[in-house]
Write a protein that holds these residues in place. Structure first.
Motif, PDB file in Angstrom:
ATOM      1  N   VAL A 276     -10.091  -3.719   2.147  1.00  0.00           N
ATOM      2  CA  VAL A 276      -8.892  -3.454   2.945  1.00  0.00           C
ATOM      3  C   VAL A 276      -8.160  -2.181   2.513  1.00  0.00           C
ATOM      4  O   VAL A 276      -7.321  -1.658   3.244  1.00  0.00           O
ATOM      5  CB  VAL A 276      -7.949  -4.682   2.881  1.00  0.00           C
ATOM      6  N   ILE A 277      -8.499  -1.633   1.341  1.00  0.00           N
ATOM      7  CA  ILE A 277      -7.757  -0.477   0.807  1.00  0.00           C
ATOM      8  C   ILE A 277      -8.164   0.801   1.530  1.00  0.00           C
ATOM      9  O   ILE A 277      -9.341   1.152   1.583  1.00  0.00           O
ATOM     10  CB  ILE A 277      -8.005  -0.315  -0.706  1.00  0.00           C
ATOM     11  N   THR A 278      -7.190   1.502   2.051  1.00  0.00           N
ATOM     12  CA  THR A 278      -7.452   2.793   2.692  1.00  0.00           C
ATOM     13  C   THR A 278      -6.789   3.960   1.961  1.00  0.00           C
ATOM     14  O   THR A 278      -7.209   5.102   2.115  1.00  0.00           O
ATOM     15  CB  THR A 278      -6.950   2.794   4.148  1.00  0.00           C
ATOM     16  N   HIS A 279      -5.744   3.672   1.174  1.00  0.00           N
ATOM     17  CA  HIS A 279      -5.005   4.744   0.507  1.00  0.00           C
ATOM     18  C   HIS A 279      -4.712   4.354  -0.942  1.00  0.00           C
ATOM     19  O   HIS A 279      -4.231   3.246  -1.207  1.00  0.00           O
ATOM     20  CB  HIS A 279      -3.683   5.037   1.238  1.00  0.00           C
ATOM     21  N   ARG A 280      -4.989   5.285  -1.845  1.00  0.00           N
ATOM     22  CA  ARG A 280      -4.692   5.128  -3.264  1.00  0.00           C
ATOM     23  C   ARG A 280      -3.837   6.315  -3.687  1.00  0.00           C
ATOM     24  O   ARG A 280      -4.154   7.459  -3.349  1.00  0.00           O
ATOM     25  CB  ARG A 280      -5.978   5.064  -4.080  1.00  0.00           C
ATOM     26  N   ALA A 281      -2.787   6.052  -4.465  1.00  0.00           N
ATOM     27  CA  ALA A 281      -1.876   7.144  -4.813  1.00  0.00           C
ATOM     28  C   ALA A 281      -1.073   6.797  -6.054  1.00  0.00           C
ATOM     29  O   ALA A 281      -1.149   5.679  -6.584  1.00  0.00           O
ATOM     30  CB  ALA A 281      -0.937   7.433  -3.639  1.00  0.00           C
ATOM     31  N   LYS A 282      -0.284   7.754  -6.520  1.00  0.00           N
ATOM     32  CA  LYS A 282       0.635   7.536  -7.632  1.00  0.00           C
ATOM     33  C   LYS A 282       1.909   6.851  -7.115  1.00  0.00           C
ATOM     34  O   LYS A 282       2.237   6.935  -5.935  1.00  0.00           O
ATOM     35  CB  LYS A 282       0.988   8.871  -8.278  1.00  0.00           C
ATOM     36  N   LEU A 283       2.617   6.219  -8.032  1.00  0.00           N
ATOM     37  CA  LEU A 283       3.874   5.563  -7.663  1.00  0.00           C
ATOM     38  C   LEU A 283       4.850   6.549  -7.022  1.00  0.00           C
ATOM     39  O   LEU A 283       5.538   6.221  -6.045  1.00  0.00           O
ATOM     40  CB  LEU A 283       4.515   4.936  -8.904  1.00  0.00           C
ATOM     41  N   SER A 284       4.876   7.761  -7.517  1.00  0.00           N
ATOM     42  CA  SER A 284       5.815   8.759  -6.993  1.00  0.00           C
ATOM     43  C   SER A 284       5.524   9.143  -5.549  1.00  0.00           C
ATOM     44  O   SER A 284       6.389   9.695  -4.855  1.00  0.00           O
ATOM     45  CB  SER A 284       5.791  10.012  -7.878  1.00  0.00           C
ATOM     46  N   ASP A 285       4.293   8.857  -5.076  1.00  0.00           N
ATOM     47  CA  ASP A 285       3.960   9.129  -3.676  1.00  0.00           C
ATOM     48  C   ASP A 285       4.406   8.006  -2.749  1.00  0.00           C
ATOM     49  O   ASP A 285       4.260   8.111  -1.529  1.00  0.00           O
ATOM     50  CB  ASP A 285       2.437   9.306  -3.534  1.00  0.00           C
ATOM     51  N   GLY A 286       4.939   6.923  -3.327  1.00  0.00           N
ATOM     52  CA  GLY A 286       5.284   5.743  -2.550  1.00  0.00           C
ATOM     53  C   GLY A 286       6.228   5.965  -1.388  1.00  0.00           C
ATOM     54  O   GLY A 286       5.984   5.471  -0.281  1.00  0.00           O
ATOM     55  N   PRO A 287       7.340   6.703  -1.567  1.00  0.00           N
ATOM     56  CA  PRO A 287       8.270   6.867  -0.452  1.00  0.00           C
ATOM     57  C   PRO A 287       7.621   7.441   0.807  1.00  0.00           C
ATOM     58  O   PRO A 287       7.882   6.957   1.917  1.00  0.00           O
ATOM     59  CB  PRO A 287       9.333   7.821  -1.028  1.00  0.00           C
ATOM     60  N   GLU A 288       6.766   8.444   0.643  1.00  0.00           N
ATOM     61  CA  GLU A 288       6.106   9.027   1.809  1.00  0.00           C
ATOM     62  C   GLU A 288       5.077   8.066   2.394  1.00  0.00           C
ATOM     63  O   GLU A 288       4.904   7.982   3.620  1.00  0.00           O
ATOM     64  CB  GLU A 288       5.433  10.345   1.417  1.00  0.00           C
ATOM     65  N   LEU A 289       4.411   7.303   1.533  1.00  0.00           N
ATOM     66  CA  LEU A 289       3.397   6.371   2.021  1.00  0.00           C
ATOM     67  C   LEU A 289       4.007   5.167   2.725  1.00  0.00           C
ATOM     68  O   LEU A 289       3.355   4.543   3.563  1.00  0.00           O
ATOM     69  CB  LEU A 289       2.494   5.932   0.873  1.00  0.00           C
ATOM     70  N   TYR A 290       5.251   4.831   2.418  1.00  0.00           N
ATOM     71  CA  TYR A 290       5.939   3.810   3.214  1.00  0.00           C
ATOM     72  C   TYR A 290       5.975   4.241   4.681  1.00  0.00           C
ATOM     73  O   TYR A 290       5.712   3.449   5.591  1.00  0.00           O
ATOM     74  CB  TYR A 290       7.371   3.600   2.710  1.00  0.00           C
ATOM     75  N   LYS A 291       6.324   5.500   4.901  1.00  0.00           N
ATOM     76  CA  LYS A 291       6.397   6.015   6.269  1.00  0.00           C
ATOM     77  C   LYS A 291       5.006   6.068   6.906  1.00  0.00           C
ATOM     78  O   LYS A 291       4.832   5.687   8.069  1.00  0.00           O
ATOM     79  CB  LYS A 291       7.031   7.402   6.278  1.00  0.00           C
ATOM     80  N   THR A 292       4.018   6.528   6.146  1.00  0.00           N
ATOM     81  CA  THR A 292       2.647   6.594   6.663  1.00  0.00           C
ATOM     82  C   THR A 292       2.161   5.215   7.084  1.00  0.00           C
ATOM     83  O   THR A 292       1.559   5.042   8.157  1.00  0.00           O
ATOM     84  CB  THR A 292       1.713   7.173   5.588  1.00  0.00           C
ATOM     85  N   PHE A 293       2.416   4.217   6.246  1.00  0.00           N
ATOM     86  CA  PHE A 293       1.995   2.845   6.525  1.00  0.00           C
ATOM     87  C   PHE A 293       2.744   2.285   7.734  1.00  0.00           C
ATOM     88  O   PHE A 293       2.144   1.709   8.647  1.00  0.00           O
ATOM     89  CB  PHE A 293       2.252   1.996   5.270  1.00  0.00           C
ATOM     90  N   ARG A 294       4.047   2.480   7.770  1.00  0.00           N
ATOM     91  CA  ARG A 294       4.858   1.952   8.875  1.00  0.00           C
ATOM     92  C   ARG A 294       4.413   2.537  10.208  1.00  0.00           C
ATOM     93  O   ARG A 294       4.305   1.832  11.223  1.00  0.00           O
ATOM     94  CB  ARG A 294       6.339   2.246   8.608  1.00  0.00           C
ATOM     95  N   ASP A 295       4.140   3.845  10.227  1.00  0.00           N
ATOM     96  CA  ASP A 295       3.784   4.530  11.467  1.00  0.00           C
ATOM     97  C   ASP A 295       2.280   4.486  11.766  1.00  0.00           C
ATOM     98  O   ASP A 295       1.824   5.075  12.738  1.00  0.00           O
ATOM     99  CB  ASP A 295       4.250   5.988  11.404  1.00  0.00           C
ATOM    100  N   LYS A 296       1.522   3.797  10.885  1.00  0.00           N
ATOM    101  CA  LYS A 296       0.071   3.632  11.073  1.00  0.00           C
ATOM    102  C   LYS A 296      -0.623   4.989  11.227  1.00  0.00           C
ATOM    103  O   LYS A 296      -1.505   5.178  12.063  1.00  0.00           O
ATOM    104  CB  LYS A 296      -0.209   2.719  12.271  1.00  0.00           C
ATOM    105  N   GLN A 297      -0.197   5.932  10.407  1.00  0.00           N
ATOM    106  CA  GLN A 297      -0.767   7.271  10.409  1.00  0.00           C
ATOM    107  C   GLN A 297      -1.964   7.344   9.463  1.00  0.00           C
ATOM    108  O   GLN A 297      -2.088   6.549   8.541  1.00  0.00           O
ATOM    109  CB  GLN A 297       0.299   8.294   9.972  1.00  0.00           C
ATOM    110  N   ASP A 298      -2.833   8.316   9.695  1.00  0.00           N
ATOM    111  CA  ASP A 298      -3.919   8.616   8.779  1.00  0.00           C
ATOM    112  C   ASP A 298      -4.809   7.395   8.522  1.00  0.00           C
ATOM    113  O   ASP A 298      -5.365   7.244   7.448  1.00  0.00           O
ATOM    114  CB  ASP A 298      -3.333   9.141   7.456  1.00  0.00           C
ATOM    115  N   GLY A 299      -4.922   6.511   9.512  1.00  0.00           N
ATOM    116  CA  GLY A 299      -5.761   5.327   9.360  1.00  0.00           C
ATOM    117  C   GLY A 299      -5.288   4.367   8.283  1.00  0.00           C
ATOM    118  O   GLY A 299      -6.082   3.599   7.728  1.00  0.00           O
TER     119      GLY A 299
END
Length: 389
Positions: free
Chosen positions: A358-381
């Motif tokens: 199920v994992i599509t994105h791996r990142a550092k904790l500091s990238d979390g704020p931007e990835l919240y938006k990516t996940f919410r908007d279903k961007q970048d798969g």
């Protein structure tokens, strides 16, 4: 330490916050090695859940290494590797003894507030509003775990973080949703929502022997993952859900229906969905229940509706007469995680399922704020985000 903190609607920041400390002899301090953003975190991100305060640490799906234990904690020792269930449970109250861990009577330290809102308190939860205790969450470098001699699951060294991380929430959540359906070999199981929980519902239904599994969504990447997991898919933007379900069940409807969406349901251009969004915008209702209505309509009489999707408040225009007259059984609830973890850990270890799919994105904790938006908007798969502090 660094942690992802809530500062208002769609405002998550990576802040410097105080390190947690042992507050009770049964506590443990966990150094987080992996954590994840969950679909239910998005309800906080979008401001739909009451009880958040600026600076609250987010996250309820995490694991790591024990670095400190309280004097009365005989289960854990420094160096143990554990997954921490999102539900905090005491192990001693009537509900815990019955295996109903998500409604523990003692772990919500804001019990008086929950009693007023719900009638009776439910369990404390990590990183999920002051209505459920106001506990700091796991999207952080360290976490204090209360009652740490009960819930944390020790994991073997031969399994990776990514294989076991989801034992803390989405895997047992999907599993419980399907178990609640009392699957029979002749059953068709229809699942609304192909996010992370929906994906585990699909694979759980297959493992538990459903004849046919149908998955409903509109995001191509999610539908493709659902199909790879063994489901027949319906794209609700381009097909009639009602007509397709009737076609796939010879007009009888699915025996079992699962709502893996919750309060932020989308429904294309249907009238009820547009009315829900308008009412939600002006606070005439808190949640969008299109999926619940649709399930009650399509479910085969005497069928089961299972609801792992999170709801936060007041719903409008629920056709309860439809559900009553069709004799539908409705089962809901937060997950009793520890009821399922031994079995699911064994299935992972034996190779019956690999949760890393199920994992599509791996990142550092500091990238979390931007990835919240990516996940919410279903961007970048984006389907599932794993963060490493």
């Amino acid at each position: 330490m660094k942690a992802l903190c809530w500062h208002g609607k769609q405002d998550i920041r990576c802040d410097e916050v105080p390190d947690p400390k042992i507050e009770h002899p049964r506590d443990a301090i966990i150094k987080v090695t992996s954590c994840a953003i969950c679909g239910s975190d998005l309800h906080l991100y979008d401001g739909f859940m009451p009880g958040m305060e600026s600076g609250d640490v987010m996250g309820h799906e995490f694991m790591g290494e024990v670095v400190e234990v309280g004097a009365e904690n005989k289960k854990l020792k420094v160096g143990d590797r554990v997954v921490v269930p999102f539900t905090i449970c005491c192990g001693e109250c009537d509900q815990c003894r019955r295996g109903y861990f998500s409604v523990c009577e003692r772990s919500n330290r804001n019990k008086s507030v929950a009693d007023k809102v719900f009638g009776h308190t439910t369990a404390g939860l990590f990183g999920y509003t002051h209505l459920t205790g106001g506990y700091a969450g796991g999207q952080a470098e360290y976490v204090r775990v209360p009652y740490a001699d009960v819930a944390p699951v020790k994991v073997p060294s031969n399994l990776t973080d990514e294989q076991v991380l989801f034992l803390g929430d989405i895997f047992p959540t999907g599993w419980q949703a399907v178990v609640q359906c009392d699957i029979e070999p002749t059953d068709t199981v229809a699942i609304w929502g192909c996010g992370p929980v929906g994906q585990f519902c699909i694979r759980s239904a297959v493992l538990l022997g459903a004849k046919q599994v149908i998955a409903i969504d509109r995001v191509p990447e999610r539908l493709a993952m659902a199909k790879a997991g063994g489901a027949v898919t319906i794209d609700f933007d381009n097909e009639s859900v009602v007509e397709r379900l009737n076609d796939l069940t010879q007009g009888k409807g699915p025996e079992k229906c699962i709502d893996a969406v919750g309060l932020e349901a989308h429904a294309g251009g249907t009238i009820d969905a547009m009315v829900d969004r308008a009412k939600q915008a002006v606070m005439l209702e808190t949640d969008r229940p299109h999926v619940l209505r649709e399930m009650m309509y399509v479910c085969r009489p005497a069928g089961v509706i299972s609801v792992p999707g999170v709801y936060g408040g007041v719903l409008d225009k629920i056709p309860f007469g439809m559900a009553m007259n069709k004799g539908l059984t409705i089962r809901t609830g937060q997950t009793h995680v520890n009821r399922w973890t031994d079995d699911l850990l064994k299935r992972i270890a034996e190779g019956e399922i690999d949760p890393t799919f199920v994992i599509t994105h791996r990142a550092k904790l500091s990238d979390g704020p931007e990835l919240y938006k990516t996940f919410r908007d279903k961007q970048d798969g984006c389907i599932k985000v794993v963060l490493q502090p």
